[in-house]
Write an enzyme that holds these catalytic residues in place. Sequence first.
Site, PDB file in Angstrom:
ATOM      1  N   GLU A 164       0.838  -1.212   0.000  1.00 21.95           N
ATOM      2  CA  GLU A 164       0.000   0.000   0.000  1.00 21.95           C
ATOM      3  C   GLU A 164       0.871   1.260   0.000  1.00 21.95           C
ATOM      4  O   GLU A 164       0.819   2.082   0.926  1.00 21.95           O
ATOM      5  CB  GLU A 164      -0.963  -0.033   1.185  1.00 21.95           C
ATOM      6  CG  GLU A 164      -1.942  -1.200   1.086  1.00 21.95           C
ATOM      7  CD  GLU A 164      -2.984  -1.223   2.195  1.00 21.95           C
ATOM      8  OE1 GLU A 164      -2.719  -0.693   3.282  1.00 21.95           O
ATOM      9  OE2 GLU A 164      -4.077  -1.783   1.962  1.00 21.95           O
ATOM     10  N   GLU A 169      -5.286  -8.501  -1.024  1.00 19.62           N
ATOM     11  CA  GLU A 169      -5.922  -8.350   0.289  1.00 19.62           C
ATOM     12  C   GLU A 169      -7.393  -8.043   0.048  1.00 19.62           C
ATOM     13  O   GLU A 169      -7.726  -7.161  -0.738  1.00 19.62           O
ATOM     14  CB  GLU A 169      -5.331  -7.189   1.102  1.00 19.62           C
ATOM     15  CG  GLU A 169      -4.014  -7.476   1.739  1.00 19.62           C
ATOM     16  CD  GLU A 169      -3.557  -6.352   2.670  1.00 19.62           C
ATOM     17  OE1 GLU A 169      -4.416  -5.701   3.310  1.00 19.62           O
ATOM     18  OE2 GLU A 169      -2.341  -6.120   2.722  1.00 19.62           O
TER      19      GLU A 169
HETATM   20  C1  BG6 Z   1      -4.363  -3.251   4.878  1.00 19.13           C
HETATM   21  C2  BG6 Z   1      -3.002  -3.628   5.428  1.00 19.13           C
HETATM   22  O1  BG6 Z   1      -4.413  -1.905   4.719  1.00 19.13           O
HETATM   23  O2  BG6 Z   1      -5.451  -3.493   5.689  1.00 19.13           O
HETATM   24  C3  BG6 Z   1      -3.023  -4.794   6.386  1.00 19.13           C
HETATM   25  O3  BG6 Z   1      -2.109  -3.890   4.370  1.00 19.13           O
HETATM   26  C4  BG6 Z   1      -4.181  -4.613   7.346  1.00 19.13           C
HETATM   27  O4  BG6 Z   1      -1.784  -4.863   7.038  1.00 19.13           O
HETATM   28  C5  BG6 Z   1      -5.476  -4.607   6.550  1.00 19.13           C
HETATM   29  O5  BG6 Z   1      -4.232  -5.547   8.359  1.00 19.13           O
HETATM   30  C6  BG6 Z   1      -6.738  -4.497   7.395  1.00 19.13           C
HETATM   31  O6  BG6 Z   1      -6.656  -3.398   8.230  1.00 19.13           O
HETATM   32  P1  BG6 Z   1      -6.865  -3.535   9.791  1.00 19.13           P
HETATM   33  O7  BG6 Z   1      -6.574  -2.191  10.345  1.00 19.13           O
HETATM   34  O8  BG6 Z   1      -8.272  -3.951   9.967  1.00 19.13           O
HETATM   35  O9  BG6 Z   1      -5.904  -4.574  10.239  1.00 19.13           O
END
Ligand code: BG6
Length: 488
Positions: A191, A385
């Site tokens: 990101e 993701e």
């Molecule tokens: C993404 C990141 O932005 O979101 C991850 O690359 C992160 O590392 C994921 O865990 C979800 O966000 P969060 O804050 O719910 O863990």
Amino acid sequence: MSNTSFPPNFLWGGAIAANQVEGAWNIDGKGMSVADVATYKPHVDNKDYSSHLAITKETIERAAKDPSEKWYPKRRGIDFYHRYKEDLALFAEMGFKTLRLSIAWTRLFPTGEELLPNEKGVTFYKNVFKEMQRLKMKPIVTLSHYEMPLNLSLKYNGWVDRRVVDDFVRFSKVCIDEFDEYVEYWLTFNEIDSIHRHPFTTAGIIDELSAPGGEEKDIYQALHHQFIASSLVTKYAHEKNKNNKVGCMLTKLMTYPLTCSPADVELTQRKNLENNFYADVQVRGEYPGLIERDLQNRGIVINMEKNDRKLLKKYTVDFLSFSYYMSMAESADPKAERTPGNTVLGVKNPYLPSTDWGWQIDPKGLKISLIELYDRYQIPLMVVENGMGAVDKVENGKIYDPYRQAYFEAHFKEMKEAIDEGVDLIGYTSWAPIDLVSAGTSQMSKRYGFIYVDADDEGNGTYNRSRKESFEWYKRVIETNGDSLYEA
Ligand code: BG6
């Protein structure tokens, strides 16, 4: 109803990051990273997302001196460092073709400035990759996922200083050399766009170390250094092994106009252009003209060395990967209701439901993103993701999570539609296949996994793993290459 399967070699799997799973933050020679000073901050009801991002030199130094793990959950993760065999076996049981994981820079280079790597760190990752090879799971390796050495942050204000480029390239070359026989897919920066939203986590930038009024400039300077580092790493990876494929990684923040009023549309267009800027540089190899003019208008001058533009142009990425969790709306009305998303506060879209954390669930937005990105860049795409953070309840020792299954099912069907319309989507890794420590809030109770981890926000629990109901469901999706999604 679709009548064809996902592509034959589609890379189904899951994604994790070292700092959110490994734990073992201070053993076998590991140094301290920016993740090790991130504090636990629940914010379920806190709509002002910015409050937990505030970080000062003083709070960082205080955290660095505190040896306890209690308020620093990323120090303990889910103990993947010691339990990786068990976790990989569970991923293999689900049929994973791939696992996206990151390498903790400080496990190899504790301060970031050593000239040679810490052998224990190299051995740990070699063992993980060997096990993955045995299980026929291809690694997708992120070289930088919110875990740069704390030393580089405090000493140089992180990526603002060009010297960090050399440190990162040295670390990356060691990874590319040492893990060559196991790894073919590399991602440089997780990101990369998030540097604007949380500069410390992403690039080790501490606001108060910038000259007054120079904070924005420093962020762009640091970003430029990351672009350069990414090109140099891409160059090296290609020279080292022609099978290596290097990708960029973006947060896809799809934004819709709240209404069709031209003022809303104009604001929305700007947001979407800004969101594409990073891929424009990494895929097309140059800063977009509109962004350059905008920086000029704001008096922001990025210092570039003589060959920088040539480097960016010559060493572009092979594929584009991105995270997709939610979409948001934009409005010219300052009173428009807002809701949190992935480290953003967007305007609430009345057509969409939200997760327990207020992130708006929008499977169609994934298809729209895929079509838009493929049309714009014409290179293979990977969704690396996607998932929903939820509060899971254990009932009679079991976790029933139909909400998670529904979330994924809807997103997979949209992915399939995009593929059927011609998008070259080569893989999908869910975030995260196993419960882990949240990046944003350091909570364990914000659960993403198909696998439950018995640990709470304060680190209490056995850390035992168990399969949620969605585990079997995802297994079947992979087994049938997506056909099970269309079974009656
Ligand atoms: C993404 C990141 O932005 O979101 C991850 O690359 C992160 O590392 C994921 O865990 C979800 O966000 P969060 O804050 O719910 O863990």
